[in-house]
Design a protein around this motif. Sequence first.
Motif, PDB file in Angstrom:
ATOM      1  N   PHE A 163       0.812  -1.208   0.000  1.00  0.00           N
ATOM      2  CA  PHE A 163       0.000   0.000   0.000  1.00  0.00           C
ATOM      3  C   PHE A 163       0.854   1.270   0.000  1.00  0.00           C
ATOM      4  O   PHE A 163       0.322   2.371   0.108  1.00  0.00           O
ATOM      5  CB  PHE A 163      -0.919   0.002   1.221  1.00  0.00           C
ATOM      6  N   GLY A 164       2.177   1.107  -0.117  1.00  0.00           N
ATOM      7  CA  GLY A 164       3.059   2.267  -0.067  1.00  0.00           C
ATOM      8  C   GLY A 164       2.866   3.232  -1.219  1.00  0.00           C
ATOM      9  O   GLY A 164       2.843   4.454  -1.022  1.00  0.00           O
ATOM     10  N   LEU A 165       2.722   2.704  -2.448  1.00  0.00           N
ATOM     11  CA  LEU A 165       2.607   3.578  -3.619  1.00  0.00           C
ATOM     12  C   LEU A 165       1.334   4.423  -3.605  1.00  0.00           C
ATOM     13  O   LEU A 165       1.407   5.647  -3.786  1.00  0.00           O
ATOM     14  CB  LEU A 165       2.695   2.748  -4.903  1.00  0.00           C
ATOM     15  N   PRO A 166       0.135   3.826  -3.393  1.00  0.00           N
ATOM     16  CA  PRO A 166      -1.054   4.686  -3.322  1.00  0.00           C
ATOM     17  C   PRO A 166      -0.990   5.670  -2.153  1.00  0.00           C
ATOM     18  O   PRO A 166      -1.490   6.797  -2.256  1.00  0.00           O
ATOM     19  CB  PRO A 166      -2.214   3.703  -3.165  1.00  0.00           C
ATOM     20  N   LEU A 167      -0.371   5.261  -1.040  1.00  0.00           N
ATOM     21  CA  LEU A 167      -0.220   6.177   0.090  1.00  0.00           C
ATOM     22  C   LEU A 167       0.682   7.350  -0.296  1.00  0.00           C
ATOM     23  O   LEU A 167       0.413   8.500   0.064  1.00  0.00           O
ATOM     24  CB  LEU A 167       0.370   5.424   1.283  1.00  0.00           C
ATOM     25  N   LEU A 168       1.748   7.057  -1.039  1.00  0.00           N
ATOM     26  CA  LEU A 168       2.654   8.112  -1.508  1.00  0.00           C
ATOM     27  C   LEU A 168       1.918   9.089  -2.405  1.00  0.00           C
ATOM     28  O   LEU A 168       2.063  10.314  -2.262  1.00  0.00           O
ATOM     29  CB  LEU A 168       3.832   7.475  -2.253  1.00  0.00           C
ATOM     30  N   LEU A 184      -4.352   2.597 -10.053  1.00  0.00           N
ATOM     31  CA  LEU A 184      -4.422   2.529  -8.596  1.00  0.00           C
ATOM     32  C   LEU A 184      -5.854   2.383  -8.110  1.00  0.00           C
ATOM     33  O   LEU A 184      -6.114   1.700  -7.124  1.00  0.00           O
ATOM     34  CB  LEU A 184      -3.781   3.775  -7.980  1.00  0.00           C
ATOM     35  N   ALA A 185      -6.790   3.037  -8.800  1.00  0.00           N
ATOM     36  CA  ALA A 185      -8.200   2.939  -8.403  1.00  0.00           C
ATOM     37  C   ALA A 185      -8.696   1.499  -8.499  1.00  0.00           C
ATOM     38  O   ALA A 185      -9.592   1.091  -7.768  1.00  0.00           O
ATOM     39  CB  ALA A 185      -9.060   3.851  -9.270  1.00  0.00           C
TER      40      ALA A 185
END
Length: 207
Positions: free
Chosen positions: A65-70, A89-90
């Motif tokens: 979940f790091g990339l969408p959080l970024l 991402l959606a």
Amino acid sequence: MTAERIPHAEDTAPISRIVAEVAAALPGERITLGEMAEAFGDRAFGLLLLLLLLPGLLPGMASVFGLPLLLLGVQMGLGLRVPKLPRILARQSIKRTDLLRLASASSMGLNRIERFIRPRPGFFTGPLGERIIGWLTAYVAIMLILPGPGTNGPPAFGNIVMALGLIEHDSKVTGWGVGLTVAGCIFATLVLGLLGWLGMEAVQRLF
């Protein structure tokens, strides 16, 4: 399928139950980030941050979940009021059972925090404060993406407190979260820096 909007769920239910209620309202075995963003309405940023951060407290799940959080952190840092997720991402999803398990595992801790949360306007409920939250979230996301022993939990926990304060427009609790996040990020950065230095030393000894 389009997510069903939950009428006033964010205003009437404790934060620790919102995750379970949203999971129950959204159809399908898996729930996409796009569906969650639509269901959460005007609190999409705070609630999406919360949901993406909870796995950071569990081993082996944080980096997913790091990339969408970024992306969300950068958008907040740039001053966006509503999250804009690219299609790739959606469409990312999480199993309903995993989402409910996360909500259940964290409910005790969140309930303790909720006792102190109430709407309190202040610096961190304003535009500049939200931008600071965004950039701190982006840094936390980098810490979650990078591999390191024990470096996920401390930054993620502080960011979760920030997200809870953001959801309830509580500047005081958000400020506590900012302090915890900064401390967690310093710890994670030092650990990763030490690991990098040890790795370089090992390579130099080999060659």
